[in-house]
Design a protein around this motif. Sequence first.
Motif, short mmCIF file in Angstrom:
data_model
loop_
_atom_site.label_atom_id
_atom_site.label_comp_id
_atom_site.label_asym_id
_atom_site.label_seq_id
_atom_site.Cartn_x
_atom_site.Cartn_y
_atom_site.Cartn_z
N VAL A 1 -5.36 -1.32 -1.83
CA VAL A 1 -6.12 -0.14 -2.28
C VAL A 1 -6.87 0.49 -1.12
O VAL A 1 -6.89 1.72 -0.97
CB VAL A 1 -7.10 -0.55 -3.40
CG1 VAL A 1 -8.02 0.61 -3.76
CG2 VAL A 1 -6.34 -1.02 -4.64
N THR A 2 -7.46 -0.32 -0.27
CA THR A 2 -8.21 0.21 0.88
C THR A 2 -7.31 1.04 1.79
O THR A 2 -7.66 2.15 2.19
CB THR A 2 -8.82 -0.96 1.68
OG1 THR A 2 -9.70 -1.70 0.83
CG2 THR A 2 -9.59 -0.45 2.88
N LEU A 3 -6.16 0.48 2.12
CA LEU A 3 -5.25 1.19 3.03
C LEU A 3 -4.64 2.41 2.36
O LEU A 3 -4.31 3.41 3.02
CB LEU A 3 -4.14 0.23 3.48
CG LEU A 3 -3.26 0.68 4.65
CD1 LEU A 3 -4.11 0.99 5.87
CD2 LEU A 3 -2.24 -0.39 4.98
N ALA A 4 -4.49 2.36 1.03
CA ALA A 4 -3.81 3.46 0.31
C ALA A 4 -4.73 4.64 0.04
O ALA A 4 -4.23 5.76 -0.13
CB ALA A 4 -3.25 2.94 -1.01
N ILE A 5 -6.04 4.43 0.02
CA ILE A 5 -6.94 5.52 -0.38
C ILE A 5 -6.83 6.72 0.56
O ILE A 5 -6.61 7.86 0.12
CB ILE A 5 -8.40 4.99 -0.43
CG1 ILE A 5 -8.59 4.18 -1.71
CG2 ILE A 5 -9.39 6.15 -0.38
CD1 ILE A 5 -9.98 3.59 -1.86
N SER B 1 0.83 -1.21 0.00
CA SER B 1 0.00 0.00 0.00
C SER B 1 0.86 1.26 0.00
O SER B 1 0.46 2.28 -0.57
CB SER B 1 -0.94 -0.01 1.21
OG SER B 1 -0.19 -0.01 2.41
N LEU B 2 2.04 1.19 0.60
CA LEU B 2 2.94 2.35 0.60
C LEU B 2 3.31 2.76 -0.83
O LEU B 2 3.32 3.95 -1.16
CB LEU B 2 4.21 2.02 1.40
CG LEU B 2 5.35 3.05 1.32
CD1 LEU B 2 4.94 4.35 1.97
CD2 LEU B 2 6.62 2.51 1.95
N VAL B 3 3.62 1.78 -1.66
CA VAL B 3 3.98 2.09 -3.05
C VAL B 3 2.81 2.78 -3.75
O VAL B 3 2.99 3.79 -4.45
CB VAL B 3 4.36 0.79 -3.80
CG1 VAL B 3 4.57 1.07 -5.28
CG2 VAL B 3 5.61 0.17 -3.19
#
Length: 338
Positions: A201-205, A120-122
């Motif tokens: 995607v969830t963590l990155a949003i 998710s960091l990327v």
Amino acid sequence: MTGYLLRRLAGALVVLLVLSAVVYTIFYLTPGNPALLACGKGCTPDHLKVVEAQMGVDQPIWVQYWHFLQGLLAGRDFSAGPTVDHCPAPCLGYSFQTDEPVLALLFDRLPVTLSLTLGSLVIWLVVGVAAGVVSALRRGRTADRLVTVTTLAGMSAPTFLVGILLLMLVCAYLRWLPFPSYVPLHEDPAAWATNLVLPWVTLAIVQAAVYTRITRTSILETLAEDHIRTGRAYGLTERSIVGRHALRSALTPLVTLVALDLGALLGGAAITESVFGLPGLGQLLVDSVRVVDLPVVVGLTLLSGFFIVLANAVADLLYAVADPRVSLGEDRLGRRGA
């Protein structure tokens, strides 16, 4: 540089020591007896005393904490009836619920959390920085307004709600992806990535929305500075100004933010792991708090603190790379850098 690293190491040890003491104190003051939970429904007062003695919760808090520190530094012996188990240093004790070594539990769950956090960091870095640059360069135009509205929606959306909606839409309705279940990377890389797409995607949003706003603000502030106007007067191209000057200045606050976010998430992204049923550190923390499993909670707290301290030390080192004015050592007058 060596002196700086030694100072950071000493500071990290103090932080971890304080963290462990605070967690022990909080759990000591919290109502509930973990020995009663471990004893079961048919527990008698005599059996409860035996369980309390085996778990060590019948001793004063300072004795329990001292034994914990001894285990970390020199190992510790645990009595289980007629037998004695030796836990070698660094020993975080045994789980009250599963009777497994805490260190083994943490190492068993860590790959899941690492996979979730680093993937998710990327995503949030690429999307957040790119959207922030576009928004800043198109200030006041349609693209800027669209990015602003999207980031506000992303920052306002609760993580658990985003995760559930993605599960319902992508897995249940469209059936583009299977319901996530963790597959180790070394077993099947394709299945590993496929099952982690939605958690990433969830963590990155939410994170991408925050990084977009910070990148936009930093670039706009840099573009308004005198040295940028001077560069334009000397004929520098817009690509050179943005790529070599504005974006580089914007990276400095992002480095700090990445360090804090990454360190915290490596300790366990509890909500995302719970929504998608991933057996990571976050879910382990939730389960351990619910059943008052003190050794696991203390171990997770120390691991999370270690990651935060480590990430901040790396961020300070990256400061010197992103901004040559930052010094990590001591100058000729003996003044210390960052």
